[in-house]
Design an enzyme around this catalytic site. Structure first.
Site, PDB file in Angstrom:
ATOM      1  N   ASP A  31     -13.824 -10.530   4.121  1.00  0.00           N
ATOM      2  CA  ASP A  31     -12.943  -9.935   5.129  1.00  0.00           C
ATOM      3  C   ASP A  31     -12.283 -11.059   5.938  1.00  0.00           C
ATOM      4  OD1 ASP A  31     -12.869  -6.879   6.643  1.00  0.00           O
ATOM      5  OD2 ASP A  31     -12.057  -8.618   7.708  1.00  0.00           O
ATOM      6  N   ILE A  32     -10.994 -10.913   6.184  1.00  0.00           N
ATOM      7  CA  ILE A  32     -10.232 -11.957   6.876  1.00  0.00           C
ATOM      8  C   ILE A  32     -10.619 -12.048   8.356  1.00  0.00           C
ATOM      9  CG2 ILE A  32      -8.235 -10.592   7.667  1.00  0.00           C
ATOM     10  CD1 ILE A  32      -6.445 -12.768   6.405  1.00  0.00           C
ATOM     11  N   ASN A  88     -14.736   3.394   6.424  1.00  0.00           N
ATOM     12  CA  ASN A  88     -13.962   4.041   7.481  1.00  0.00           C
ATOM     13  C   ASN A  88     -12.917   4.938   6.828  1.00  0.00           C
ATOM     14  OD1 ASN A  88     -15.352   2.519   9.433  1.00  0.00           O
ATOM     15  ND2 ASN A  88     -13.930   0.809   9.214  1.00  0.00           N
ATOM     16  N   VAL A  97      -6.497   0.075   6.303  1.00  0.00           N
ATOM     17  CA  VAL A  97      -5.902  -0.217   4.989  1.00  0.00           C
ATOM     18  C   VAL A  97      -6.186   0.985   4.095  1.00  0.00           C
ATOM     19  CG1 VAL A  97      -5.885  -1.735   2.986  1.00  0.00           C
ATOM     20  CG2 VAL A  97      -6.220  -2.707   5.276  1.00  0.00           C
ATOM     21  N   HIS A 101     -12.270   1.171   0.521  1.00  0.00           N
ATOM     22  CA  HIS A 101     -13.053  -0.065   0.564  1.00  0.00           C
ATOM     23  C   HIS A 101     -14.343   0.188   1.313  1.00  0.00           C
ATOM     24  CE1 HIS A 101     -10.244  -0.015   3.970  1.00  0.00           C
ATOM     25  NE2 HIS A 101     -11.190  -0.596   4.664  1.00  0.00           N
ATOM     26  N   HIS A 103     -17.229  -1.941   3.489  1.00  0.00           N
ATOM     27  CA  HIS A 103     -17.612  -3.184   4.159  1.00  0.00           C
ATOM     28  C   HIS A 103     -19.091  -3.437   3.876  1.00  0.00           C
ATOM     29  CE1 HIS A 103     -14.072  -3.132   7.067  1.00  0.00           C
ATOM     30  NE2 HIS A 103     -14.103  -1.859   6.691  1.00  0.00           N
TER      31      HIS A 103
END
Ligand code: AMP
Ligand code: ZN
Length: 115
Positions: A31-32, A88, A97, A101, A103
């Site tokens: 993750d950025i 989420n 986004v 996905h 996390h």
């Protein structure tokens, strides 16, 4: 592939990311904006916008994502101490986004409830 989707572009290699693992079905990258010492994102290669768009044909895929998250946590050495897998969904869920996905957060004490 959705041509205007950030995570489709990362999966295709068109946008750079620090990729930790990939196979025919999923890509795992850092993750950025990490929220824990380990904060990885696991995404299916297939474009699925949200959890609400999953169908029965994705059951194996989602199982594979969870098994991969568990393997990575084991390989990185924090499986026994504990970790969290988060999805989420939509605006109130904190989704930013629109490509499914998960996390994977680890290597710190996580609190409950989440914000
Ligand atoms: P969510 O808010 O659950 O939709 O999570 C989206 C996550 O994607 C956030 O934690 C962002 O920090 C992360 N993110 C956004 N852009 C990138 C990127 N280019 N590379 C890696 N992670 C990203
Ligand atoms: Zn996508």
């Amino acid at each position: 592939m959705s041509s205007d989707c950030l995570f489709c572009k990362i999966a295709a290699g068109d946008i750079p990311a620090t990729i930790c693992y990939q196979d025919d079905y999923l890509v795992v990258f850092e993750d950025i904006n990490p929220q824990a010492p380990t904060h990885l994102l696991l995404i299916p290669r297939k474009h699925i916008a949200t959890t609400l768009d999953l169908t029965a044909e994705d059951n194996t895929l989602v199982g594979h994502i969870f098994q991969t998250a568990a393997k990575i946590a084991t390989q990185l050495g924090f499986a026994d101490e504990g970790f969290r897998i988060v999805n989420n969904c939509n605006q109130a869920g904190g989704q930013t986004v629109w490509h499914l996905h998960f996390h994977l957060l680890g290597q710190r004490q996580l609190t409950w409830p989440p914000g």
